[in-house]
Design an enzyme around this catalytic site. Sequence first.
Site: not given
Ligand SMILES: [Zn+2]
Ligand SMILES: [Zn+2]
Length: 306
Positions: A62, A64, A66-67, A142, A212, A270
């Site tokens: 996805h 976000h 941090d990915h 999510h 996530d 995570h």
């Molecule tokens: Zn994340």
């Molecule tokens: Zn996320």
Amino acid sequence: LNPTLYILGSNSATPTRERHPTSQILKIDNQKIMLDCGEGTQNQLLKFGIRHTGITHICISHLHGDHYFGLIGLLSTMSLSGRKDVLHLIGPPPLKEIIDLQISYGGIHLNFEIAFYPTNPEERCLVTQTKSFEIISFPLKHRIHCTGFLINELPKGRHIIKSEVEKYNIPFIYYNSLKAGSDFTSSDGTMIPNKLLTEDPSPTIQYAFCSDTIFDTEIVKYIQNVDVLYHEATFMKNQEDRANLYFHSTAEQAAIIAKMAKVGQLIIGHFSSRYENLNLLLDESKTVFENTYLAEEGNSFEITKA
Ligand SMILES: [Zn+2]
Ligand SMILES: [Zn+2]
């Protein structure tokens, strides 16, 4: 050689001094599949001595940051290193547009082609397959479009017994037909049955990656009986309300999913930056599902049939 999973990062939201955001490499045969590509991923590859050559597929769960904030940097490095091989990129539909924009405004010319496969957050889909494995995406719940990935190793050829093929002086060009199960007939007409020359291949494995997600028993049907499950465990049980609010899971909830799906092994990751001692999360998970491990960066896991 069994498939091996390398953890490059497993922190949530922001990096800390010790921990990087999500990224993993699953190596099957000589191909590497990258799962998520948080900021700093290419530095983590360098740190752990994993070459980016041989990465054939990158799966992004996805959008976000941090990915996937490490993706454009990695692509740029691949190009500067002279990569020519096509890269298979899998992720939410806007990812293609984002990468194209970064490339065009940067005046970057990539030396290789990106084959893009948009994911579908509504249902389980076969995304793509190679000779060795197939990649399936499935919905996760999510805050935005998010999918997990299931990687199924595909049946392998029979395993050649080296000492036997040498004993009968069988030329190399016959190896593929031996792997496919054929007998060998020598020039004088002697038939040597396949079962003397080969043995059964090692069983194929299944790996599932749930990046996530809120606690959601709907995903159990997609990951039933996999050998290894990665499931996020951002918080501990005493932060369950917070987990629900942000569509994340607790360590206990990850373990409940692993137990319901009857998986062989659970790897949790995570982690929220608030936890300095990750063993607290590990212990919580183990009370429900004993065979749990931490996705600590630098760890690797050989994946075998459970
Ligand atoms: Zn994340
Ligand atoms: Zn996320």
